[in-house]
Design an enzyme around this catalytic site. Structure first.
Site, PDB file in Angstrom:
ATOM      1  N   LYS A  38      -4.291  55.938 112.356  1.00  0.00           N
ATOM      2  CA  LYS A  38      -3.552  54.694 112.645  1.00  0.00           C
ATOM      3  C   LYS A  38      -2.068  54.969 112.882  1.00  0.00           C
ATOM      4  O   LYS A  38      -1.424  55.668 112.086  1.00  0.00           O
ATOM      5  CB  LYS A  38      -3.732  53.749 111.454  1.00  0.00           C
ATOM      6  CG  LYS A  38      -3.218  52.342 111.635  1.00  0.00           C
ATOM      7  CD  LYS A  38      -3.602  51.493 110.398  1.00  0.00           C
ATOM      8  CE  LYS A  38      -3.259  50.031 110.535  1.00  0.00           C
ATOM      9  NZ  LYS A  38      -3.754  49.257 109.364  1.00  0.00           N
ATOM     10  N   ASP A  41      -9.044  18.561  91.039  1.00  0.00           N
ATOM     11  CA  ASP A  41      -8.991  20.019  91.151  1.00  0.00           C
ATOM     12  C   ASP A  41     -10.260  20.668  90.598  1.00  0.00           C
ATOM     13  O   ASP A  41     -10.874  21.515  91.245  1.00  0.00           O
ATOM     14  CB  ASP A  41      -7.769  20.579  90.411  1.00  0.00           C
ATOM     15  CG  ASP A  41      -6.457  20.097  91.021  1.00  0.00           C
ATOM     16  OD1 ASP A  41      -6.441  19.782  92.228  1.00  0.00           O
ATOM     17  OD2 ASP A  41      -5.456  20.041  90.290  1.00  0.00           O
ATOM     18  N   LYS A  75       5.560  31.894  84.783  1.00  0.00           N
ATOM     19  CA  LYS A  75       4.178  31.394  84.634  1.00  0.00           C
ATOM     20  C   LYS A  75       3.292  31.926  85.754  1.00  0.00           C
ATOM     21  O   LYS A  75       2.133  32.266  85.532  1.00  0.00           O
ATOM     22  CB  LYS A  75       4.162  29.865  84.688  1.00  0.00           C
ATOM     23  CG  LYS A  75       4.504  29.196  83.384  1.00  0.00           C
ATOM     24  CD  LYS A  75       4.188  27.702  83.490  1.00  0.00           C
ATOM     25  CE  LYS A  75       4.730  26.944  82.305  1.00  0.00           C
ATOM     26  NZ  LYS A  75       4.505  25.498  82.434  1.00  0.00           N
ATOM     27  N   CYS A  86      -6.429  48.148 113.805  1.00  0.00           N
ATOM     28  CA  CYS A  86      -5.768  46.947 113.269  1.00  0.00           C
ATOM     29  C   CYS A  86      -4.321  46.768 113.750  1.00  0.00           C
ATOM     30  O   CYS A  86      -4.114  46.332 114.862  1.00  0.00           O
ATOM     31  CB  CYS A  86      -5.857  46.971 111.740  1.00  0.00           C
ATOM     32  SG  CYS A  86      -5.631  45.349 110.971  1.00  0.00           S
ATOM     33  N   GLU A 122     -12.240  48.842 109.948  1.00  0.00           N
ATOM     34  CA  GLU A 122     -11.228  49.711 109.346  1.00  0.00           C
ATOM     35  C   GLU A 122     -11.633  50.087 107.910  1.00  0.00           C
ATOM     36  O   GLU A 122     -12.097  49.237 107.146  1.00  0.00           O
ATOM     37  CB  GLU A 122      -9.905  48.926 109.316  1.00  0.00           C
ATOM     38  CG  GLU A 122      -8.710  49.661 108.739  1.00  0.00           C
ATOM     39  CD  GLU A 122      -7.429  48.826 108.807  1.00  0.00           C
ATOM     40  OE1 GLU A 122      -7.523  47.594 109.037  1.00  0.00           O
ATOM     41  OE2 GLU A 122      -6.335  49.396 108.635  1.00  0.00           O
ATOM     42  N   THR A 137      -8.393  26.345  87.637  1.00  0.00           N
ATOM     43  CA  THR A 137      -8.493  25.291  88.649  1.00  0.00           C
ATOM     44  C   THR A 137      -7.141  24.734  89.090  1.00  0.00           C
ATOM     45  O   THR A 137      -7.088  23.719  89.773  1.00  0.00           O
ATOM     46  CB  THR A 137      -9.359  24.122  88.122  1.00  0.00           C
ATOM     47  OG1 THR A 137      -8.705  23.551  86.986  1.00  0.00           O
ATOM     48  CG2 THR A 137     -10.742  24.591  87.719  1.00  0.00           C
TER      49      THR A 137
END
EC number: 6.3.5.1
Lengths: 585, 585
Positions: free
Chosen positions: B127, B338, B554, B163, B44, B433
């Site tokens: 599509k 991490d 955040k 798809c 696609e 991380t």
């Protein structure tokens, strides 16, 4: 012809505060009743606030909205306001109200309006046209309704519609015409955009002609993250006459007597018009026609663009701070125009006692920068302090081998660390002050001057920043008050002051060249050829487009801020960061 | 029955690189021709890359996609590959190809597939089913097609689909059945999600039964910002037999001979099936049936979840770095799990020479933290250095009056400033991380450890981080290689080490309690009551929900990172920051 006294409640709900929003409905319905109203209208998704985004997928939230609606109907009756019909927006969903278990979350959620009367929900309407462009994602969240709800109130057939139903042709308004209604109610959560008020009235007139009915358009006000709702509620007759219009950006109860055609007796049997079913019901026993003089809502005159934008930015900032319960804000004051405008906005929004301004001079800061920052503080009365950054910058330079751009950015990042430390220590929200032009071209330091929780001027081009500053000072003069922004901050050439003698114009075209290119590219989606056809210098165009295309990553990391245009960075404009397409090949 | 040799080209395009993507098509078509293929399939939006987001609104971009398609058809013929039919995804739009001036941008954009043959575009398909949930916004960008394209190739009627056409019932596959096609081609840009491969095969089988036709499913691979495409291309017969299946996360040419029913002669006259028109065409003169043994694509065995996620994260990171042309990455190494996992991923993605790890110890850093960071560096061979932060932290403390949380966060922010300075000075991309659990509850420092350009583990719950680490070490052992991650980093209790003796468990529930609540709340959209019904402690639930609800701001400021689930923070999950709704009232 019967006359109905309409009350359009242009109020400021808070997202998620179902109890608080219901209380707003009760107190404004009380005011409307005191004014003799016979029908009261509240905005789209009044009970939940707008937009609720993925809260729609939380079944507990949908159930809470439905429960709050039933409770509100009962409470209004208990308040002695049961006879007065109230139209209120809320979140609904298909299926039983308290589903739990395995039903797919968000299945069949509805952007709904209810008519409350005598303690009960007597009619419901589900929004038909769902907007899915710009800031709107309603195809993601809601299922479209296919039934026009018509309620006979005081002998007048009144159709209920919601927001986008007005903006697209066909559907509810066409059905309303075939159903022969006298009034179409349109409840809104319609975000502000510069000049949108100029197209709203002609649009309402066109739909009134299409429906052959009067329209009562009520919109909320208030800030919700990047959106600001402007009000601008109005009543227009079937002939397109503007009867009453509320001011922008303030809560307002617009009460006006409207002559409306008596409904045919009995209600038309079920019809299907423009693909929509029409569902009729009748409300009996509304408050009597008031004696005394007719209620006149008045007509607000439009204001200058600068005044309108200023009010939008002040409201957007005030509501972000207050609805998130921040006690105060802090920002760095460089002596330049951007931080001066943001400081003036913050003082207008919160008062000087809730605004802390910090001068953060380095060895590259000019004398006039320090003086202009101090002058601004004196003019606005904000809480002012000075934190020289050089000792901390030197601490990094002694431990790391840095040169050039890394040293420039270091200074901005030390400022960011100081502002965030003050935020942690004292509870302020940090305001970011980068304008849309520098955001577009990436002329800022990531995690430096881009640090902060909210940026009131995120969607304001630099040339508009200057116009706003001049307008605000002139407005102060007109009112005999001190101009908040130092003349010198407006007049001097812009500089980041991160290296000796640095000026924005070393790196960027002059803003009166840059902004028109950015506006064409960002707002207008013009390509390179289109910009050059508009008369821009090809070399400058190529340079600017490359800057904009490569700044996407920084923009994704920037603070939310009040949106005033169709193409604010953030929600509206979604570009891949990883992208090899360049207009200049 | 005729046999067609199909070649499914599971390749890795780059968004916006029209010339580079066309070159990919030419070189893989050459390989397919060398393998005797009679029909070649590409994914696609192959020519533009996927997703192109708001580039769709740029008319210059749409025009470039159309021009690139015509040029590709001519180039394939010039390469001597003209006889071989090639299906390729591209961006199209209604109206003339080179519009300029006042047409509304983005009007009528189409997610399109073309069949190229003998230097020309001989068929196009638009599509039909447009996904508008999760990461998909296709209702915003594209207009739905209403015509099923069927092309007679080598005596077989082949339908083209894209798809989502496969994921929704009705429409193209139902029309394909009524049109009596022998093969449905389905080209994809289908992003990876944990366990999606387990539902894909049953889905393809269901649609094959619905269409009564074989299905050739081809998917791209590669990283695109937060998305990673997994391949998993396959061929399934009308009876549901899996004939061939390609591996995940690597480029692959899957070549297989498929027996298909001969088409009725002549093609059915125009029909309308399931609301779609069917358009027939015929391609004459494809390559002859190859002599020699039949081509067999083979069947890939599924791998363990940990192996699959690891490959996804490696590919997502590698492509983000390489497609954005970063020479290298830098990250802070705390000695914890991490940063150890992110370092191991980075070394797997880029090799140790392109990964810089910096230990940034403070006075609160334990001896084992420093040792574990050094051990990791030794095990992986990455470029290692140590930059103690205490002198710089002390510089801020000497100039500002800070205490408590402000001092904790200051340390994380000094680390962020150092990493960004190294990025500016040396050109590295900074890796973040923070795992999904700490992102969910806001257990991180804004502009501190959240600093960075890409976060490979953004969508990985903490408990999965540990599983990945153990799997990666075991996999190394199985291959006789050094385990990259120090055992001690896996075994020790997590700590931010920002104050004396601090542990995550001082603030948060244990991760084996926390993660199931987060998964229910975030991934499952369960409310408070639903979580308590599932057996979680009400007090813990209340605490966790409040943390998640208030950490939204955040999250908006965090780096992009590879998505592996239905509810990654970022694109998928949109919640208001300003929001008074709390599950616990």
């Amino acid at each position: 012809m019967p006359t109905l006294r309409l009350a359009l409640s242009q109020v400021n709900p808070s997202v998620g505060d179902l109890a608080g929003n219901a209380d707003l409905v009760r107190s404004w319905t009380r005011q409307a009743a005191d004014a003799g109203a016979q029908l009261v209208l509240f905005p789209e998704l009044m009970l939940t606030g707008y937009p609720v985004e993925d809260l729609v997928f939380r079944r507990s939230f949908v159930a809470a909205s439905r429960a709050a609606l039933e409770r509100l109907a009962a409470d209004l009756a208990a308040d002695g306001l049961g006879d007065l019909p109230v139209v209120v927006g809320y979140l609904d969903a298909d299926g039983p109200p308290q589903v739990s278990g395995d039903a797919e979350p968000g299945r069949g959620a509805r952007n709904a309006a209810a008519l409350l009367h005598r303690g009960a929900v007597v009619a419901r309407y589900f929004k038909h046209h769902l907007p899915n462009y710009g800031v709107f994602d309603e195809d993601r969240y809601f299922v479209s309704g296919d039934t026009l709800t018509v309620v006979r109130i005081g002998g007048v057939d009144v159709a209920l519609t919601i927001c986008e139903d007005l903006w697209q042709a066909g559907g509810p308004f066409a059905a309303a015409r075939q159903a022969g209604v006298g009034l179409v109610v349109n409840i809104n959560g319609s975000p502000y955009e510069l000049n949108k008020d100029d197209i709203r009235l002609p649009l309402v007139r066109r739909r009134a002609a299409e429906a052959q009915a009067a329209i009562a358009y009520v919109n909320m006000i208030g800030g919700q993250d990047e959106l600001v709702f402007e009000g601008d509620s109005m009543i227009v007759t079937a002939d397109g006459e503007l009867l009453a219009r509320a001011p922008q950006f303030v809560e307002h109860l617009l009460v006006h007597d409207v002559e409306l055609p008596a409904a045919a007796t009995p209600p038309a049997t079920e019809i299907v018009a423009d693909g929509m079913r029409v569902a009729h019901s009748t409300v009996d026993g509304i408050p009597p026609t008031p004696s005394g003089p007719a209620a006149v809502g008045g007509l607000i005159e439009p204001v200058a663009d600068e005044a309108e934008v200023w009010q939008a930015l002040v409201l957007g900032l005030r509501d972000y701070v207050n609805k998130n319960r921040f006690p105060s804000v802090v920002l760095g004051l460089s002596g330049g125009i951007d931080s001066a405008v943001v400081a003036a906005l913050a003082v207008d929004a919160l008062g000087p006692d809730r605004v802390a301004g910090v001068s953060l001079p380095s060895q590259h800061s000019s004398e006039h920068s320090r003086e202009d920052a101090a002058d601004l503080a004196k003019r606005t009365g904000l809480d002012y302090r000075i934190e020289p950054i050089q000792p901390m910058v030197d601490g990094f330079l002694a431990n790391l081998s840095l040169s050039g751009l890394a040293v420039e950015n270091l200074q901005a990042r030390v400022r960011g660390v100081i502002l965030m430390a003050l935020s942690n220590q004292e509870g302020h929200l940090v305001l970011t002050t980068g304008n849309k032009s520098e955001l577009a071209v990436g002329y800022s330091t990531l995690y430096g001057d881009s640090v902060g929780g909210f940026n009131p001027v995120k969607d304001v081009w630099k040339t508009l920043i200057w116009r706003l500053a001049k307008w605000r000072n002139a407005d102060a003069a007109r009112r005999g008050e001190t101009a908040p922004i130092p003349k010198n901050s407006i007049g001097k050439p812009p500089s980041a002051e991160l290296s000796p003698g640095q000026l924005d114009s070393d790196t960027l075209p002059d803003y009166d060249v840059l902004d028109p290119i950015l506006i064409g590219y960002v707002d207008g989606d013009l390509g390179r050829d289109g910009l050059i056809e508009s008369g821009h210098d090809p070399a400058v165009v190529d340079k600017v487009l490359r800057l904009v295309d490569t700044a996407e990553y920084k923009r994704r990391q920037s603070a939310p801020g009040t949106k005033i245009s169709m193409k604010a960075f953030g929600r509206d404009r979604r570009l891949p960061i990883t992208n090899r397409w360049r207009e200049d090949g």
